[in-house]
Design a protein around this motif. Structure first.
Motif, PDB file in Angstrom:
ATOM      1  N   LEU B 103      -4.102  -5.780  10.405  1.00  0.00           N
ATOM      2  CA  LEU B 103      -3.340  -6.709   9.559  1.00  0.00           C
ATOM      3  C   LEU B 103      -1.879  -6.730   9.977  1.00  0.00           C
ATOM      4  O   LEU B 103      -0.982  -6.653   9.144  1.00  0.00           O
ATOM      5  CB  LEU B 103      -3.434  -6.266   8.093  1.00  0.00           C
ATOM      6  CG  LEU B 103      -4.827  -6.022   7.520  1.00  0.00           C
ATOM      7  CD1 LEU B 103      -4.727  -5.332   6.155  1.00  0.00           C
ATOM      8  CD2 LEU B 103      -5.549  -7.350   7.366  1.00  0.00           C
ATOM      9  N   VAL B 106       1.046  -8.685   8.269  1.00  0.00           N
ATOM     10  CA  VAL B 106       1.640  -8.276   6.991  1.00  0.00           C
ATOM     11  C   VAL B 106       2.222  -6.867   7.054  1.00  0.00           C
ATOM     12  O   VAL B 106       2.458  -6.242   6.014  1.00  0.00           O
ATOM     13  CB  VAL B 106       0.643  -8.430   5.817  1.00  0.00           C
ATOM     14  CG1 VAL B 106       0.439  -9.902   5.493  1.00  0.00           C
ATOM     15  CG2 VAL B 106      -0.698  -7.761   6.125  1.00  0.00           C
TER      16      VAL B 106
ATOM     17  N   TRP C 233       2.611   2.376  -0.337  1.00  0.00           N
ATOM     18  CA  TRP C 233       1.763   1.388   0.342  1.00  0.00           C
ATOM     19  C   TRP C 233       1.247   0.330  -0.618  1.00  0.00           C
ATOM     20  O   TRP C 233       1.135  -0.845  -0.276  1.00  0.00           O
ATOM     21  CB  TRP C 233       0.623   2.145   1.021  1.00  0.00           C
ATOM     22  CG  TRP C 233      -0.476   1.385   1.677  1.00  0.00           C
ATOM     23  CD1 TRP C 233      -1.798   1.424   1.356  1.00  0.00           C
ATOM     24  CD2 TRP C 233      -0.379   0.485   2.801  1.00  0.00           C
ATOM     25  NE1 TRP C 233      -2.527   0.625   2.206  1.00  0.00           N
ATOM     26  CE2 TRP C 233      -1.692   0.034   3.098  1.00  0.00           C
ATOM     27  CE3 TRP C 233       0.670  -0.002   3.573  1.00  0.00           C
ATOM     28  CZ2 TRP C 233      -1.969  -0.865   4.134  1.00  0.00           C
ATOM     29  CZ3 TRP C 233       0.396  -0.892   4.604  1.00  0.00           C
ATOM     30  CH2 TRP C 233      -0.900  -1.316   4.874  1.00  0.00           C
ATOM     31  N   ASP C 236      -5.141  -0.792  -3.344  1.00  0.00           N
ATOM     32  CA  ASP C 236      -6.092  -1.626  -2.609  1.00  0.00           C
ATOM     33  C   ASP C 236      -6.568  -2.791  -3.470  1.00  0.00           C
ATOM     34  O   ASP C 236      -6.750  -3.901  -2.971  1.00  0.00           O
ATOM     35  CB  ASP C 236      -7.277  -0.770  -2.153  1.00  0.00           C
ATOM     36  CG  ASP C 236      -6.856   0.337  -1.208  1.00  0.00           C
ATOM     37  OD1 ASP C 236      -6.523   0.023  -0.052  1.00  0.00           O
ATOM     38  OD2 ASP C 236      -6.814   1.504  -1.628  1.00  0.00           O
ATOM     39  N   ARG C 256      -1.393  -3.553  -2.049  1.00  0.00           N
ATOM     40  CA  ARG C 256      -0.946  -3.278  -0.683  1.00  0.00           C
ATOM     41  C   ARG C 256      -1.024  -4.552   0.163  1.00  0.00           C
ATOM     42  O   ARG C 256      -1.719  -5.512  -0.213  1.00  0.00           O
ATOM     43  CB  ARG C 256      -1.835  -2.209  -0.063  1.00  0.00           C
ATOM     44  CG  ARG C 256      -3.281  -2.653   0.155  1.00  0.00           C
ATOM     45  CD  ARG C 256      -4.011  -1.696   1.092  1.00  0.00           C
ATOM     46  NE  ARG C 256      -5.419  -1.939   1.199  1.00  0.00           N
ATOM     47  CZ  ARG C 256      -5.990  -2.770   2.083  1.00  0.00           C
ATOM     48  NH1 ARG C 256      -5.246  -3.513   2.890  1.00  0.00           N
ATOM     49  NH2 ARG C 256      -7.299  -2.903   2.133  1.00  0.00           N
ATOM     50  N   PRO C 257      -0.382  -4.570   1.308  1.00  0.00           N
ATOM     51  CA  PRO C 257      -0.595  -5.681   2.244  1.00  0.00           C
ATOM     52  C   PRO C 257      -2.079  -5.827   2.531  1.00  0.00           C
ATOM     53  O   PRO C 257      -2.762  -4.829   2.813  1.00  0.00           O
ATOM     54  CB  PRO C 257       0.180  -5.244   3.496  1.00  0.00           C
ATOM     55  CG  PRO C 257       1.250  -4.319   2.992  1.00  0.00           C
ATOM     56  CD  PRO C 257       0.609  -3.592   1.834  1.00  0.00           C
ATOM     57  N   GLY C 258      -2.586  -7.051   2.403  1.00  0.00           N
ATOM     58  CA  GLY C 258      -4.001  -7.287   2.621  1.00  0.00           C
ATOM     59  C   GLY C 258      -4.884  -6.870   1.462  1.00  0.00           C
ATOM     60  O   GLY C 258      -6.105  -6.872   1.584  1.00  0.00           O
TER      61      GLY C 258
END
Lengths: 348, 348, 348, 348
Positions: B103, B106, C233, C236, C256-258
């Motif tokens: 990823l 991001v 982070w 999830d 988090r990113p993603g």
């Protein structure tokens, strides 16, 4: 009702047979127009069985059909008399666990046209559940509509692959199903498809479409072509559509790390499967059993022009020549992709 | 090094500026050939900022680039001097948690050409990591290669949608990104794409491609067209590519039950989002931030002919007329899809 | 048949009402044992409507039920008289497009107990399709079985999240559904779940389970806790289970990113949705509408001991005190998670 | 540096060997505390090779390690001296195509501790990239941390399965990896896991955990147990963790229609694979190669108490008795799950 009946292995009759024609509340009755001949129809004719499915009683053949609605059941709202349609030949138990999950093709209780002991559709009229009967746009011919069934197998394979836009695919085997898979993969998002076979005549049919790279594996090593086309990385998706056990020898050299192998062909015996080679690239392997929920998609792709199946109809026979059509199909000529029977001529 | 420098809001210079040109062991040096002008470049020019990114110091513009490798770092094996290439403008920390997950777009520490304070590529030579520099096939022109960047946004959106082969898609907004999304969705597996806008000139550009249905929402209700095209079922995927808050009004009437909404446009302010309407159909909503792992796919689609971006280059300016090019871009003419600058002319 | 009838807003009767009790060939008849009171039952009682669903006619309440099979239809093979069961309250059209896709919960023609104008199950006997009636293992009590319905919502949310083993999740809102989501997320693969609310009493109920971190957002900033627990982070998965528009303020600081945001709560009005913040992390957003294909999974998790719902039954009322039970439910005491009615007592 | 060196097949030395200890800018240096003995370490000892990987030169063994950071490189920000850590033993090319996709475990250029010609970690100090070194919570012991590596294999398998909450899983093989897969599947969302083996001692170790059903296949037919536990439907996921070719005989009787088979074990020779049986249920088959992006998840699951690996450490040897530890491991006692070596004792 007149029908093409497989009396037993190697014996076909075009004769009257008693077929239920009761139209239930969720059913429609269809005047059959065109029926394609599938390899499985031919296999029942030549071998009298496919695996556990044995022709013990006379059985009407045919499951790739299009036609016109002539009667609708009391509950049917989506179809009306006069609608041009094609029919999905497998009928599950609508209340089963598999069906509720959207996996009706693998419902253990599914019945399927021309799979013993279920009669097929090579007969002038059939009754079918409306839920598995699909209206055709005006620009889709009956001949194309009778190709939806085999194309649906290709589309199921392409769906299972979870193609990412721009994928490079390989299809092993350029028989009718291999070509269907190739067209579905291309229309389904691949940038290019490499199709491999031993028969130049079959490859020539595939190669008429843009975006398809044909490989005569008698002359070239498939893995070399894949490496050259992918800068050594491998194909995103490999479709095994030959059913040949030889295809599995070294097959994991073809996909990229993290790639996918879709098994469409059905080898009669277990094949030698190299788990270590598959695991070293963490290959995902998908299997295909007929199709579910793709008929509408197949029709949309034909109607929009994304897929052109017309060049694949090799010859059309009148219903009265159905037996000759099957004899021709049994020859397995390399130039023949799809033979069709126009049932409608007889009843018109 | 001569470069197109945004000195501050509304002030551009074509002048010398000191740019690092050290070629690290994993880098390549590229002689820039063509650079496209993106809406974000124009926005920095006209507004001096995009959200939290503010032009505090003079900054070179441009991030859609192609060119030729003129030097390679010690560790580089996949590229060599003379290779024609295009460059992915965002560079992540290769050791970050996001990057290890695939990823990298991001990754919070990503840097991106022409996003303050990082200089862009409107200059004759750039140094770039080889891992984000992609070799071009011979049949992909520099002009097309400079279109890979915006097309990659479309491809990211199409990938996020997880298109199933034969899907019906809707794209709201026929600006450059809307058109890119439309082409990516079609090539990525959709049977048809409905594109909607208020400007007939933009729709006309989109409508020149087969498989695209254009809807002038000043004249037709988009939901009605979607219902007509889908037999009342809805679109499998809806891409919001206008960035207009008005687009969100009634947007969940467009997708089918279980369908997907992909947000590509970036509304400046929070939009009004109807959770109940989304939930009643269990819509999945995907968002898009640039792209990751799609440059190779974009190039493959252009090379194979599945996507034709050539008609979208509206005009090409020589490097010396870069400021005029930006002034033209700032006008936002409805017939202009992509304006490009040929940097190479100046240094040749 | 005696039943708890909502005559109109704020008026309940326990009285006889004429209810169809015909057992069709695919149906079973069930002697109802326990029925839980859901927030929606209470909302119909206090407001007379939920969105477009208006109580125009007297309607029997209740949709969270368990009981014993007392009669089976002619086609039913999976259930027999005497089987202890619980019932999935939504019934789709089995032939619909959504149902064939496995998305029967979003079939536009679905009917659902105690959603006008469909009667619920707070009555001694109900007739229900066998396909939506689930046999209970011996170690699952009627009280637990009547909790399967709300737990199924949590399980649907957890399924939509596509939890990867070891995920860190956040649940916003510690009402009954928030707790169900929390338990489903933990049992469904998360390593830890952070649950946030303003009411210490509700948080205390959640915090009795291991693996749950409770956050009183009157005292702590949720984003700070998430950052601390995830090393900066992010989570999830974030489940929004409060339905409060305030929850959307800054919500994209949590994943988090993603990562993923699952919308379970149903805000009455559209919420302010920050597309740019969502896109900067490429957040996937899932929505939840009841559930599909999770009843068997819910029962398996209760039976295996992975989920213990017993502590969540706050009090059980006899059928004759059903009105008192609703009055108590309408108070919304912070310590009350689930109130249940034992219908069986009356008919025994 | 002193180390456990495999001189050649069947010959181990605990001796000094020259090992690079340069700490690069992205590296950390770690004082090794505990190292587990893996089946692959033992296999190199007893056979001198695993497939194409041959021990041609003396090689340090060991890849399951925990320890304490004693030095950090210039660019390292996430770790500091004194941090207790465990290390992921495979290091990919961070700029490779596979790594950018998040698939770094299948990067063709990955190197891995104690896979020839790369030295392992059975030595007092190792240098490792910070990106593959993970900080431990206080409540995770060094012994548990040295179990993260084998548990990560189980977690990778569970992740590949895409477990839906409440799934029923089967694990074939109760060796160390089979047990790890079982625990990962349970913690990863399964309601129950059936584990099958021929050795009662191994099954007894697995059966001490709640939620695990053990099947002695010398006494019971596994397919019968699966059918009984699933009401004839089949398991959602089957993990093959024995590596035995016999396991593939009739394996597709175990999963449900639409289920998944995850291949964890590595049979030396190709196995007989029944494509028709797999296809009849449209089984998805996943393969596993080590792991990627699961170390943080593994640590989180141990720290939160969702997974308890402590009972699986059968015995711990001091570093000076490393050779004896390997001799014991080579015996393959059925009660031994994991043998560990405390390297730290020697250098303390």
């Amino acid at each position: 009702m007149r029908a093409l009946v497989l009396e037993r292995q190697r014996e076909l009759s075009l004769r009257d047979i008693d077929l239920t024609q009761d139209v239930g509340p969720d059913d429609v009755k269809i005047k059959v127009h065109t029926v394609g001949i599938c390899g499985s129809d031919v296999h029942y004719y030549t071998h009298g069985r496919i695996g556990p499915f044995i022709v013990d009683e006379p059985m009407v053949l045919g499951h790739e059909a299009s036609g016109t609605v002539v009667e609708v059941g009391a509950n049917v709202t989506g179809l009306k008399v006069g609608d041009r349609v094609c029919m999905e030949p497998g009928i599950p138990d609508m209340n089963s666990r598999a069906t509720k999950l959207g996996l009706y093709n693998v419902d253990p209780s599914v019945t399927f046209w021309a799979t013993p002991p279920i009669h097929g559709c090579l007969t002038p009229y059939v009754v079918h559940p409306a839920a598995f009967t699909f209206k055709l746009p005006d620009n889709v011919s009956f001949a194309e509509a009778a190709m939806v069934e085999p194309f649906a197998v290709g589309l199921q394979a392409a769906s299972k692959a979870r193609i990412a836009p721009g994928d490079l695919a390989v299809v092993i085997g350029a028989g009718p199903i291999g070509i269907m898979v190739t067209l579905a993969a291309l229309a389904g998002g691949c940038s290019r498809v490499i199709i491999a076979d031993l028969q130049p005549a079959k490859l020539a049919i595939a190669a008429q479409y843009p975006g398809i790279i044909s490989v005569d594996i008698a002359k070239q090593k498939l893995a070399d072509v894949v490496a050259a086309e992918s800068d050594g990385w491998g194909a995103d998706v490999v479709f095994e559509a030959s059913g040949s056990p030889k295809a599995f020898d070294g097959i994991f050299a073809l996909p990229r790390p993290g790639g996918c192998l879709v098994l469409v062909g059905m080898p009669v015996e277990p094949v030698a499967f190299d788990v270590v080679s598959a695991a070293a690239k963490e290959i995902r392997i998908e299997t295909v059993f007929r199709y579910a929920n793709v008929y509408d998609r197949a029709i949309a792709m034909i109607a929009s022009g994304k897929v052109n199946l017309k060049p694949l109809v090799s010859e059309t026979f009148p219903f009265e020549e159905s037996i000759a059509a099957f004899e021709r199909a049994a020859e397995g000529l390399p130039n023949d992709v799809k033979l069709q029977i126009r049932v409608d001529d007889e009843v018109a």
